[in-house]
Design a protein around this motif. Structure first.
Motif, PDB file in Angstrom:
ATOM      1  N   LEU A 319       0.910  -1.020  -0.159  1.00 35.54           N
ATOM      2  CA  LEU A 319       0.081   0.072  -0.139  1.00 35.54           C
ATOM      3  C   LEU A 319       0.857   1.152  -0.036  1.00 35.54           C
ATOM      4  N   LYS A 320       1.978   1.100   0.672  1.00 34.48           N
ATOM      5  CA  LYS A 320       2.717   2.273   1.014  1.00 34.48           C
ATOM      6  C   LYS A 320       3.410   2.623  -0.393  1.00 34.48           C
ATOM      7  N   GLU A 323       0.938   4.110  -2.931  1.00 35.70           N
ATOM      8  CA  GLU A 323       0.453   5.441  -2.574  1.00 35.70           C
ATOM      9  C   GLU A 323       1.731   6.235  -3.249  1.00 35.70           C
ATOM     10  N   GLU A 324       2.904   5.907  -3.036  1.00 36.10           N
ATOM     11  CA  GLU A 324       3.906   6.805  -3.367  1.00 36.10           C
ATOM     12  C   GLU A 324       4.068   6.800  -5.059  1.00 36.10           C
ATOM     13  N   LEU A 326       1.379   6.631  -6.990  1.00 29.03           N
ATOM     14  CA  LEU A 326       0.436   7.437  -7.279  1.00 29.03           C
ATOM     15  C   LEU A 326       0.670   9.050  -6.978  1.00 29.03           C
ATOM     16  N   ARG A 327       1.611   9.344  -5.872  1.00 31.09           N
ATOM     17  CA  ARG A 327       1.930  10.524  -5.766  1.00 31.09           C
ATOM     18  C   ARG A 327       2.879  11.127  -6.888  1.00 31.09           C
ATOM     19  N   LYS A 369      11.373   9.437  -1.644  1.00 29.84           N
ATOM     20  CA  LYS A 369      10.327   8.404  -1.734  1.00 29.84           C
ATOM     21  C   LYS A 369      10.612   6.984  -1.713  1.00 29.84           C
ATOM     22  N   ARG A 608      -2.163   4.810 -13.608  1.00 28.83           N
ATOM     23  CA  ARG A 608      -2.987   5.557 -12.555  1.00 28.83           C
ATOM     24  C   ARG A 608      -4.334   4.950 -12.174  1.00 28.83           C
ATOM     25  N   THR A 612      -4.947   2.999  -8.848  1.00 28.45           N
ATOM     26  CA  THR A 612      -6.055   3.299  -7.867  1.00 28.45           C
ATOM     27  C   THR A 612      -7.026   2.086  -7.562  1.00 28.45           C
ATOM     28  N   ARG A 615      -4.866   0.212  -4.721  1.00 22.98           N
ATOM     29  CA  ARG A 615      -4.905   0.977  -3.512  1.00 22.98           C
ATOM     30  C   ARG A 615      -6.275   0.620  -2.929  1.00 22.98           C
ATOM     31  N   ASP A 616      -7.367   0.792  -3.428  1.00 19.03           N
ATOM     32  CA  ASP A 616      -8.602   0.438  -2.761  1.00 19.03           C
ATOM     33  C   ASP A 616      -8.729  -0.971  -2.346  1.00 19.03           C
ATOM     34  N   LYS A 619      -6.341  -1.096   0.595  1.00 19.30           N
ATOM     35  CA  LYS A 619      -7.074  -0.645   2.053  1.00 19.30           C
ATOM     36  C   LYS A 619      -8.272  -1.448   2.667  1.00 19.30           C
TER      37      LYS A 619
END
Length: 695
Positions: A319-320, A323-324, A326-327, A369, A608, A612, A615-616, A619
């Motif tokens: 997950l980390k 998210e990195e 995606l940033r 990152k 992306r 996404t 990530r969902d 989570k």
């Protein structure tokens, strides 16, 4: 199959309740799609063609639902998710591929498996690695997840779609499942072959090196040659497995033709083992489908429980990472041109700050990152530049003597050459210049190389940061890098001129204010020793010249070794940092192509979107695993320790149940004694039977 007595023996089903929680959690994680990113615990049934795998599975489930036939029957992996229901509830099933339909007729379930197999693998016995997901709810089955794999096949069937490398395909498919450390291997071996020649057992040993997740199942015990038995195999005396073996007697082909149901077959199995002259003498944990089911349940419970903390850790790390990334990709590209330019300026500022922070060594969260390697041996950023400065003229440090390259005759020749037609015995300063200038000239190349090393490193660093900052806009990175190289190149050329001028000043004008040099210049000349013969005047001059050149050269090295890094640091490194932002803004404003190049390639948008969704999933999975405090376990217990704890708990609960039953029996005997019973009343024995039936 799990019966009522088993539930009582386990203290009201404590193990089964906990197991159901864990299995349901793993199934929920699979439904969320976590299996696509993280390996999850499961049981895979491994065996060669016609080893009895399907029959073993039906016995475990307690229902007749799998396709039968000759040759390869299982042609797609079948993922069975079993859920135990309360006693006498009507069994039912659902297929993941058949949306909205609930199956209560298990003949229809069998037909649907065949249809789904033919739909994907073709009707000519083709084999594909696309699992059928079947969920069964029944009071006859335990809470487990099992995967029935196509049997390892050596030779393709005649007239089929099976390729000539069918053995390689089926073996690789089995390895993909069984090679996973979180998969329990249920290795099915027919009793009518030598255990030491079993291909399935050999593969299991290859894929489970430590033998901690393989359970052996020996089938077809009833068709062994007369006078032979599998006692040594069942008691783990032939090919050792840490988790041991369990023997089972499946329904024969004649039983199936006679429509003998699975439940009847299990009753026949129990009777067969209890009457067999050899097997009835073995410990009860060596044979029977019930034993196998209980063994798998306990192993699976322990396996899931010990795997869960590691799964949580992997999900958090994944997950980390997502998210990195995606940033890094940033939000979707704005449609409005002014908003695009605003986004570009924001990214340019990010680049400038990252570039500056990298040089100064300032911690920058946006640019840090990637994982930090505590054991990283190579330097980066400002530390790398400083190491280049430290290396400059390192070979000249200390008590270096530049005149070691000169022989006495070279110095003598220089003295004679510069006397000209003047009176001999008075060497001029021209000799000093003549000998030292070529050596000073050699200092120019290392100084320029130092400048270029720093420049190329800055260019490389800028290129790396640009590519990372503008990763979503690869078409603009080339244009930006060209502008940056132009700015940096201008500062490099200015700095190069200053460095060269510094070296030229050392060559063109020799002077020093060094007090030590000036104060001791007369001491350089050797003093005459009245006790020795007169020294040759030429040799005195040679020694004097050597001493003067070496001393002055060391002063030059000391000065320019400090001066060159200062020049490069000030006029290149600092100048680039100070001018980069203003120059970039000015030149980008004049560049008409930049706005047109601010466009994302389709691959970035797809990445992306995919990230996404990932990530969902992660989570939701993390939330599911942290929802029930009973599922929060530590790393401290091994699977063996958990299984031992379960067995001890089971014995303790069984003792309590027996004590409670004995106490109840005494109370019933007191209430319904034979002496007080009338013939017209219901017999005491009948009433006692009714009471015990409800326990």
């Amino acid at each position: 199959m799990r019966d009522k007595d088993d539930s009582k023996a386990d203290g009201g089903g404590l193990l089964w309740t906990q197991l159901r929680k864990f299995v349901n959690l793993i199934d929920e994680l699979r439904d969320l799609g976590l299996q696509e990113h993280i390996n999850l615990p499961r049981i895979a049934v491994l065996g060669t063609q016609s080893s009895g795998k399907s029959s073993v599975l039906e016995s475990i489930v307690g229902l007749d639902f799998l396709p039968r036939g000759d040759g390869v029957v299982t042609r797609r992996p079948l993922e069975l998710r079993l859920h135990h229901l309360q006693e006498n509830a009507t069994p039912w099933a659902v297929f993941e591929e058949v949306k909205g339909k609930k199956f209560t007729n298990f003949t229809e379930v069998r037909n649907t498996i065949e249809e789904l197999t033919d739909k994907t693998a073709g009707e000519k016995k083709g084999i594909v690695d696309e699992p059928i997901v079947l969920t069964i709810f029944s009071y006859t089955c335990p809470d487990l997840t099992l995967i029935d794999l196509p049997g390892i096949t050596r030779i393709p069937l005649k007239g089929s779609d099976q390729p000539t490398n069918i053995e390689e395909i089926t073996t690789e498919m089995a390895k993909r499942y069984c090679g996973d450390d979180r998969t329990i291997i249920l290795c099915v071996i027919p009793a009518n072959i030598d255990l030491t020649t079993s291909e399935a057992l050999k593969y299991a040993q290859d894929w489970d090196k430590h033998q901690v997740r393989t359970v052996g199942v020996i089938t077809k015990l009833d068709i062994m040659d007369s006078g032979t038995n599998a006692k040594r195999a069942l008691t783990n005396q032939e090919v050792f497995l840490k988790l041991g073996y369990v023997g089972v007697k499946n329904r024969s082909q004649q039983d199936i033709l006679n429509k003998t149901g699975v439940q009847s077959g299990l009753d026949i199995e129990k009777e067969w083992f209890s009457n067999h002259p050899v097997y009835r003498t073995l410990p009860k944990d060596c044979y029977g489908t019930d034993t196998l089911t209980h063994k798998l349940s306990r192993i699976m419970y322990a396996h899931i429980r010990t795997s869960l903390p590691e799964i949580i850790k992997e999900v958090e790390e994944k997950l980390k990472s997502v998210e990195e990334r995606l940033r890094d990709l940033g939000p979707s590209l704005p449609v409005n041109a002014s908003q695009r330019m605003q986004l570009m300026w924001s990214m340019v500022n990010t680049f400038i700050n990252s570039f500056r922070n990298k040089i100064t060594g300032k911690f920058d969260m946006k640019s840090m990152k990637q994982k930090i390697d505590k054991h990283q041996s190579t330097l980066s950023g400002g530390a790398k530049i400083k190491s280049v400065f430290f290396d400059l003229y390192k070979e000249y440090a200390g008590d270096y003597k530049v005149t070691n390259v000169l022989q006495d005759k070279d110095i003598e020749r220089a003295i004679i050459l510069h006397e000209g037609d003047d009176l001999s015995g008075f060497p001029t300063v021209e000799v000093f210049y003549y000998l030292i200038q070529p050596e000073i000239e050699k200092l120019k190349e290392p100084a320029i190389n130092c400048l270029l090393d720093v420049y190329y490193y800055l260019e490389e660093m800028a290129h790396t940061i640009i590519n990372k900052t503008f990763a979503r806009f690869p078409s603009i990175t080339g244009e930006l890098m060209a502008i940056i190289q132009q700015i940096m190149g201008e500062e490099r050329d200015k700095t190069k001129y200053i460095v060269e001028s510094l070296i030229e000043s050392q060559i063109g004008y020799m002077f020093t204010n060094d007090a030590e040099y000036n104060g001791k210049r007369t001491d350089i000349i050797p003093k005459a020793d009245t006790g020795e013969r007169a020294t040759d005047s030429t040799k005195i001059y040679v020694k004097e010249m050597r001493a003067r050149i070496d001393t002055y050269y060391r002063l030059i090295i000391r000065n320019i070794r400090d001066a060159v890094p200062k020049i490069v640091g000030c006029f290149l490194v600092r100048a680039i940092q100070d001018k980069m932002q203003l120059e970039l803004a000015a030149r980008l404003a004049k560049n008409d192509q930049v706005n047109a190049l601010m466009s994302e390639p389709p691959s970035v948008a797809e990445e992306r979107k995919r990230l996404t969704l990932t990530r969902d999933v992660l989570k939701k999975a993390l939330k599911a695993m942290q929802r029930d405090p009973d599922l929060n376990v530590s790393y401290s217990q091994t699977e063996d320790e958990l299984i031992n704890d379960l067995n001890a708990l089971k014995r303790e609960n069984k003792k309590k149940v027996e004590e409670r039953a004995a106490k109840t029996e005494r109370a019933v005997n007191k209430m319904f004694g034979d002496s007080g019973a009338k013939k017209s009343d219901v017999s005491a024995a009948d009433k006692k039977s009714k009471v015990f039936g409800n326990l």
